[in-house]
Enzyme design. Structure first.
Site, PDB file in Angstrom:
ATOM      1  N   GLY A  24      -0.875  -4.136   5.376  1.00  0.00           N
ATOM      2  CA  GLY A  24      -1.728  -5.256   5.744  1.00  0.00           C
ATOM      3  C   GLY A  24      -2.197  -5.207   7.189  1.00  0.00           C
ATOM      4  CB  THR A  27      -0.874  -0.016   1.275  1.00  0.00           C
ATOM      5  OG1 THR A  27      -1.579  -1.248   1.331  1.00  0.00           O
ATOM      6  CG2 THR A  27      -1.856   1.129   1.313  1.00  0.00           C
TER       7      THR A  27
END
EC number: 2.3.2.2
Length: 564
Positions: free
Chosen positions: A455, A372
């Site tokens: 995560g 991300t």
């Protein structure tokens, strides 16, 4: 690699001070950045500079966030891109309020749980056509821009278009992760053609161009969100997926809508910590903070055995609820008020003992009626943006639609293929999401906009940042650079949803004392060293006394905080 260098740098006795630091801080790898007019913190310096240029040109914090996010989709495709989803929290200085946006996409309407069962799937595969869900990023840009933007979208996307056409030098950590993704994803149509040079990832410092993405962004700038969701781009995606055994269609894209949502908060020692509601996991951070609030963490000390033990046990309890309740609220309503209730935290806290719990059940809260990017921006008017965006696993599904220059996300892997589970796969449903932005206010005023990507590390990272700032008195830079804890092995709301039965394991970044490791093992914890799973932190703090912004960007990434 950078994470190893950082870990070695932090491998100090906890009482030590870095003698060459003016601050005298133990963990800060650099000074905080301080500026009066605006600030941008991202995981790639060129993206930070693009956001800063937008602020200097009179753009808002939202304008800068969109411009920087677009740049990261080009420059850090290992963690972001317009084929993925987006979440944001915006502090609006005019109204003195926080606004949340859930920009996650839904599963294809033509794909069913029965189809997976009939074809022998136990889990949604991590790559290829099956985990692809509708990308919500572009819709999120336009929703945010329509409410809080100022400069034209063409102006915001122009710097990335220029870099995509003429090239940019790939930075170190991104080159490393790009190289890891290429062998796994090159088998998918369009990936090798658009994301490799002669079958290889670009090396550190090598110039990289993406003319296909430049064309796509130009079309979005001129044609708006509908150019992506209802025009030629949508048709290209639908035709590509159909030709490659996929289910995502142009109709799925045309039906997409994001959603403005109310952020949730809990008060932690006088500070209000804000997260977004499910289908994300932000509430887990609030639950952990509520449990930990009863303990005197400052007295226990950063890095102490008892602190790490309490943190880990609180995480196990919060994640048991996370596995049970977090899903698309349109399909399964979570008892959110109950989950952040202080009384509920007190009941859950009673389950924490002196030794490591091997298994944890979800509680019964009171009911009410790979990868991300994270970035944060702040402008001259006092607006602040906390934004997180992702393709999910590394470079996503590997599915790169013909000629468009981006990769579709594999967020659908997060579904459970178990009928009756809140996060069970269903057509037109948003999967459980790991990406969460965060924000802290004090006495109704903005204090810190921050995030920690990675995560299941994200809520754990959020809690550690809050504790580092509030309990341990670290500055903004040190709070991110201090060695981190990650507990792995809790029951997950994804995959086969296997319950924790062995207590999981604690990953401790280098920098924790051997006495702490031994103490944790004596309490029954399995402790391991791991390189890399500790997330990536960016933050901006508003100093209301001096009326300046403070920025931080940690050394685990290629990033930069910069202001003017």
């Amino acid at each position: 690699m950078r994470p190893v260098i950082l870990a070695l740098a932090l491998a100090l006795p906890l009482a030590a001070h870095a003698g060459d630091r003016v601050t005298g801080k133990s963990f800060a790898t650099r000074s905080e950045v301080i500026a009066p007019h605006g600030m941008v913190a991202t995981s790639q310096p060129l993206a930070t500079q693009i956001g800063l240029d937008v602020l200097k040109a009179g753009g808002t914090a939202v304008d800068a966030a969109i411009a920087a996010n677009a740049a990261l989709g080009l420059m850090e495709p290992t963690g972001s891109g317009i084929g993925g989803d987006l979440f944001a929290i915006v502090w609006d200085a005019k109204t003195g309020k926080l606004h949340g946006y859930n920009g996650s996409g839904r599963s294809p309407k033509s794909l069913t749980l029965q189809w997976f069962a009939e074809h022998g799937y136990k889990d949604v595969p991590p790559t290829g056509p099956l985990p692809v869900s509708v990308p919500g990023c572009v819709d999120g840009w336009f929703a945010l821009h329509g409410r809080f933007g100022k400069l034209p979208m063409t102006r915001l996307l122009a710097p990335t278009v220029e870099y995509a056409k003429n090239g940019f030098p790939v930075s170190e950590l991104i080159a490393h992760y790009w190289a890891l993704s290429v062998p796994k994803l090159s088998k998918y149509p369009g990936f090798a053609e658009q994301y490799t040079k002669n079958g290889k990832a670009p090396a550190k410092g090598e110039m990289w161009k993406n003319p296909n993405l430049a064309n796509t962004l130009e079309a979005i700038g001129k044609g708006g969100r509908d150019a992506f969701y209802k025009g030629a781009i949508a048709k290209t995606i639908g035709d590509y997926m159909k030709a490659n055994a996929g289910f995502l269609s142009a109709d799925d894209l045309a039906a997409h809508t994001g959603e403005w949502v109310e952020p949730l908060s809990t008060n932690y020692r006088g500070y209000d910590v804000w997260e977004l509601p499910p289908n994300g996991q932000g509430v887990a951070a609030l639950t952990m903070l509520n449990i930990l609030e009863a303990y005197d963490l400052k007295a226990l000390g950063f890095g102490s055995t008892e602190y790490v033990h309490l943190f880990t046990e609180a995480k196990k309890l919060a994640f048991a609820d996370r596995a049970q309740y977090f899903a698309d609220p349109a399909f399964a309503r979570a008892p959110l008020k109950g989950l952040v209730d202080k009384g509920y935290a007190a009941e859950r806290r009673k389950l924490i003992g002196p030794r490591a719990a091997q298994s944890v059940e979800a509680g019964h809260p009171p009911l009410e009626g790979g990868d991300t990017i994270y970035l944060t921006t702040a402008d001259r008017w006092g607006n602040m943006v906390s934004l997180i965006q992702s393709n999910y696993r590394g470079m996503g599904s590997g599915m790169a639609p013909t000629g468009l220059g981006f990769i579709l996300q594999d967020r659908g892997e997060m579904f459970v293929l178990k009928d009756g589970h809140p996060n069970a796969f269903a057509p037109g449903k948003r999967p459980f999401h790991t990406i969460i932005p965060a924000f802290i206010t004090k006495n109704g005023k903005p204090w810190v906009s921050f995030g920690v990507m990675g995560g299941a590390m994200q809520p754990q990272g959020h809690v550690q940042i809050v504790a580092n700032l509030v309990d341990f008195g670290m500055n903004l830079q040190e709070a991110g650079d201090a060695p981190r804890i990650q507990h792995d092995g809790s029951t997950e709301p994804t995959g086969q949803n296997t319950a924790m039965s062995d207590g999981g394991e604690i990953n401790l970044e280098a920098g924790f004392a051997y006495e702490t490791v031994r103490g944790l093992m004596q309490k029954g914890h399995k402790v391991t060293w791991a390189d890399g799973p500790y997330g990536g932190y960016q933050a901006i703090l508003w100093d209301d006394v001096n009326k300046v912004y403070v920025g931080a960007s940690e050394g685990r990434k290629d990033g930069q905080a910069a202001g003017y």
